[in-house]
Scaffold this active site. Sequence first.
Site: not given
Length: 333
Positions: A57, A62, A92, A125
Site C-alpha cells: 500500500d 507518501y 492513492k 485519498h
Amino acid sequence: MANAASSAHIPEVVLGSSVGPKSMPVLAFGTAADNIQPNLLKTAVLEAIKLGYRHFDTAAIYGSEQTLGEAIKEALKLGLVASRDQLFITSKLWSNDAHPHLVIPALKKSLENLQLEYLDLYLIHLPISAKPGKLMVGELVSAPVDLMPLDFKGVWAAMEESQKLGLTKSIGVSNFSSKKTETILSFATIPPSVNQVEMSPFWQQKKLRDFCKANGIVVTAFSPLGAMGTGWGTNHVLESKVLQDIAEARGKTIAQVCIRWLYQVGATLAVKSYNKERLKQNLQVFDWELSEDDLNKINQIPQHKMMLKEELVSADGSSSPYKSVEELWDGEI
Ligand code: A2P
C-alpha cells in the site's frame, strides 16, 4: 497468490466491482511513514515478499512509490515472485490532483514512479480537494494547502474512466464517512471496491463497517497498531491492558491480537513494520482464533479517533469547505 513453499499464505477477498474479478490479500504492507530511508524501505519490501506479503500500500503523497517500484523490479529480477500479476499494488490520489481532469495524469505519474503498467487499486485519498499544483511530499502529517470542495461526481467519473482504461483493476476511497461513501454510490456506475480508513481496537468503525458490508465495499484499516513512530501515532494500542491480557492468555503478541481481531471482524488491513521479525510475526495470525469472550472484551474498549484531521477544517469557512470535524466525518467521530 502467496505460493512460495516457505512463505505464509495470506487469505484473499474478492473485490466486487473490479476488472477480473480481482482478489485482494487481506493483509498489506503499509508504506506511509515520515522520513523513512529508501534503502530501509526497499530491504523491508524484499524481506516482506520473501515472507509471503503480496499486497503493498502506497500513495502519491507518501513519497514511497519510487522505492516500492524499485523493490518490485528487484523482486521480479530475483524471481521472488514469478510475475507482476502475483502482486497487489494500491496507491492513492492526493488532494491537489483530486480534480476530474487531473485524475488520469496523476495515476499515470504514480505508475511511472512505480514502474508499473497498472495498479490493482486506486483510492481517492481524502474527501477534499486542493488547488492544483506541485505535489508536496511530506504534507501527509501537515495538510494539503489551498483546500477546495471535492467534485465528488466528476472525480469519481474520472476514477471510473481510469479503471475502464485498464490503468487500475479497481477503484475506491479513503477517509470517507458512511455518508460520503453513500454520495459516491448515488451516482457510481462502478461502485467503490474499498474504503480505507483509520481502524483499530481503539477506533472500531462499527457503523462504517456495517454500511460498507451492506454495500459490498471492503473496509481496509490503516494504522491498525496505532501507528507508533509516525507523526500521528499513539501508544494506546500497543500498550493496552485489555489487549495485553488477551495476548498473554493466548501466547500471542498485542500486535497479533489486533491483526487477528481486524481479520475476524471482516476487515482487511495495511500494517507497517520495517523489522524482519515483526513482519513475520504479523503474518502469524491466520491459524488461531480469538474467542467470543475475547471479542466482547475488545468491544468494550473505550473508543478514541486518533486522526481527526482538524487541519482540514476551517470554522469560518474561509480556508476549507468543512467548518467542523463533525462535518468532515459526518458525525462518525
Ligand atoms: P517497527 O517498524 O519497528 O516494527 P501501524 O501499522 O499501526 O501504522 O503501526 C506501525 C508501528 O508499529 C511501527 O512503529 C512498527 O515499528 C510497529 N510494529 C509493527 N509491527 C509490530 C509488532 N508486531 N510489535 C510491535 N510493534 C510493531
